[in-house]
Scaffold this motif. Structure first.
Motif, short mmCIF file in Angstrom:
data_model
loop_
_atom_site.label_atom_id
_atom_site.label_comp_id
_atom_site.label_asym_id
_atom_site.label_seq_id
_atom_site.Cartn_x
_atom_site.Cartn_y
_atom_site.Cartn_z
N TYR A 187 0.84 -1.20 0.00
CA TYR A 187 0.00 0.00 0.00
C TYR A 187 0.87 1.26 0.00
O TYR A 187 0.63 2.19 -0.77
CB TYR A 187 -0.93 -0.02 1.21
CG TYR A 187 -1.77 1.22 1.35
CD1 TYR A 187 -2.80 1.49 0.46
CD2 TYR A 187 -1.52 2.13 2.37
CE1 TYR A 187 -3.57 2.64 0.58
CE2 TYR A 187 -2.28 3.28 2.50
CZ TYR A 187 -3.31 3.53 1.60
OH TYR A 187 -4.05 4.67 1.72
N VAL A 188 1.89 1.27 0.83
CA VAL A 188 2.78 2.43 0.91
C VAL A 188 3.52 2.62 -0.42
O VAL A 188 3.59 3.74 -0.95
CB VAL A 188 3.78 2.28 2.08
CG1 VAL A 188 4.89 3.33 2.02
CG2 VAL A 188 3.05 2.35 3.41
N LEU A 189 4.05 1.54 -0.99
CA LEU A 189 4.76 1.65 -2.26
C LEU A 189 3.84 2.11 -3.39
O LEU A 189 4.22 2.95 -4.21
CB LEU A 189 5.39 0.30 -2.64
CG LEU A 189 6.64 -0.09 -1.86
CD1 LEU A 189 7.04 -1.51 -2.18
CD2 LEU A 189 7.78 0.87 -2.14
N THR A 190 2.64 1.55 -3.44
CA THR A 190 1.68 1.93 -4.47
C THR A 190 1.30 3.40 -4.33
O THR A 190 1.23 4.14 -5.32
CB THR A 190 0.42 1.05 -4.40
OG1 THR A 190 0.82 -0.31 -4.50
CG2 THR A 190 -0.54 1.37 -5.50
N THR A 191 1.05 3.83 -3.12
CA THR A 191 0.71 5.23 -2.87
C THR A 191 1.87 6.14 -3.26
O THR A 191 1.67 7.18 -3.90
CB THR A 191 0.32 5.45 -1.40
OG1 THR A 191 -0.78 4.60 -1.09
CG2 THR A 191 -0.04 6.89 -1.12
N GLU A 192 3.07 5.74 -2.89
CA GLU A 192 4.25 6.54 -3.23
C GLU A 192 4.41 6.65 -4.74
O GLU A 192 4.71 7.73 -5.27
CB GLU A 192 5.50 5.93 -2.60
CG GLU A 192 6.72 6.81 -2.71
CD GLU A 192 6.55 8.16 -2.02
OE1 GLU A 192 6.95 9.17 -2.63
OE2 GLU A 192 6.02 8.21 -0.90
N TYR A 193 4.19 5.55 -5.44
CA TYR A 193 4.32 5.59 -6.90
C TYR A 193 3.23 6.46 -7.52
O TYR A 193 3.48 7.20 -8.47
CB TYR A 193 4.31 4.18 -7.50
CG TYR A 193 4.76 4.18 -8.94
CD1 TYR A 193 6.08 4.46 -9.25
CD2 TYR A 193 3.87 3.95 -9.97
CE1 TYR A 193 6.52 4.50 -10.57
CE2 TYR A 193 4.29 3.98 -11.29
CZ TYR A 193 5.62 4.25 -11.58
OH TYR A 193 6.04 4.29 -12.89
N THR A 194 2.03 6.39 -6.98
CA THR A 194 0.94 7.24 -7.47
C THR A 194 1.29 8.71 -7.27
O THR A 194 1.11 9.53 -8.18
CB THR A 194 -0.38 6.90 -6.75
OG1 THR A 194 -0.69 5.53 -6.99
CG2 THR A 194 -1.52 7.78 -7.22
N LEU A 195 1.81 9.05 -6.10
CA LEU A 195 2.23 10.43 -5.84
C LEU A 195 3.36 10.85 -6.77
O LEU A 195 3.40 11.98 -7.27
CB LEU A 195 2.64 10.60 -4.38
CG LEU A 195 1.51 10.44 -3.36
CD1 LEU A 195 2.08 10.40 -1.94
CD2 LEU A 195 0.50 11.57 -3.50
N TYR A 196 4.30 9.95 -6.99
CA TYR A 196 5.41 10.23 -7.90
C TYR A 196 4.87 10.53 -9.30
O TYR A 196 5.30 11.49 -9.95
CB TYR A 196 6.38 9.04 -7.95
CG TYR A 196 7.50 9.23 -8.92
CD1 TYR A 196 8.61 9.99 -8.58
CD2 TYR A 196 7.45 8.67 -10.19
CE1 TYR A 196 9.65 10.19 -9.49
CE2 TYR A 196 8.47 8.85 -11.10
CZ TYR A 196 9.57 9.61 -10.75
OH TYR A 196 10.58 9.82 -11.64
N ARG A 197 3.91 9.73 -9.76
CA ARG A 197 3.33 9.95 -11.09
C ARG A 197 2.55 11.26 -11.16
O ARG A 197 2.48 11.88 -12.22
CB ARG A 197 2.42 8.78 -11.48
CG ARG A 197 3.24 7.55 -11.83
CD ARG A 197 2.49 6.52 -12.62
NE ARG A 197 2.15 7.09 -13.91
CZ ARG A 197 0.92 7.10 -14.42
NH1 ARG A 197 -0.08 6.58 -13.76
NH2 ARG A 197 0.69 7.62 -15.60
N MET A 198 1.98 11.69 -10.06
CA MET A 198 1.30 12.99 -10.05
C MET A 198 2.31 14.12 -10.24
O MET A 198 2.01 15.11 -10.91
CB MET A 198 0.52 13.17 -8.74
CG MET A 198 -0.67 12.24 -8.61
SD MET A 198 -1.41 12.34 -6.99
CE MET A 198 -2.69 13.52 -7.35
N ARG A 199 3.49 13.96 -9.66
CA ARG A 199 4.53 14.98 -9.80
C ARG A 199 5.26 14.86 -11.14
O ARG A 199 5.85 15.82 -11.62
CB ARG A 199 5.53 14.86 -8.65
CG ARG A 199 4.97 15.24 -7.30
CD ARG A 199 6.05 15.25 -6.21
NE ARG A 199 6.77 14.00 -6.07
CZ ARG A 199 6.39 12.98 -5.28
NH1 ARG A 199 5.31 13.07 -4.55
NH2 ARG A 199 7.13 11.89 -5.22
#
Length: 134
Positions: free
Chosen positions: A51-63
């Motif tokens: 969950y943490v990795l997926t969320t982090e990757y989603t945030l990374y893709r937003m940036r």
């Protein structure tokens, strides 16, 4: 950066599915709802990491909108593996799914993060936010 996160996600997803498979196979006798909840509890730490990795990757893709999505093929493979595990567990329970196993797998994958969040919520903190729920 995106390649590192994608590789970490793929490795952790494979580890999580393997842990689920091993945990389900280790169940003695016919699984029931309590047993399934024990399986979910057993995979909770690895699930939280996913969950943490997926969320982090989603945030990374937003940036970084140019970053690649998590490959759809990888998601299909994970869903297929989870569907097979579900089929085996349901067969051991003497049950058959009324919807396709892949649909159940996709639902489990989608809602598992919310299950993790729910497990970490203290009921008293909910009552503090909404006193009328007491």
């Amino acid at each position: 950066m995106d390649e590192v996160l994608r590789d970490a996600l793929a490795a952790r997803a494979a580890a999580l599915v393997e842990q689920v498979r091993e945990t389900v196979e280790a169940i003695e006798g016919h699984p029931d709802v309590d047993t399934i909840m024990e399986v979910l509890q057993a995979i909770r730490p690895e699930g939280r990491t996913m969950y943490v990795l997926t969320t982090e990757y989603t945030l990374y893709r937003m940036r970084h909108p140019e970053a690649e999505e998590i490959p759809y093929v990888g998601r299909q493979q994970i869903s297929g593996l989870v569907a097979r595990i579900l089929d085996e567990a349901l067969t051991r329970m003497g049950r058959r799914p009324t919807v396709p196993s892949t649909t159940l797998a996709d639902l489990l994958i989608v809602f598992f993060p919310f299950f993790l969040i729910f497990l970490n919520i203290d009921a008293s903190s909910i009552r503090k936010c909404n006193p009328s729920s007491s």
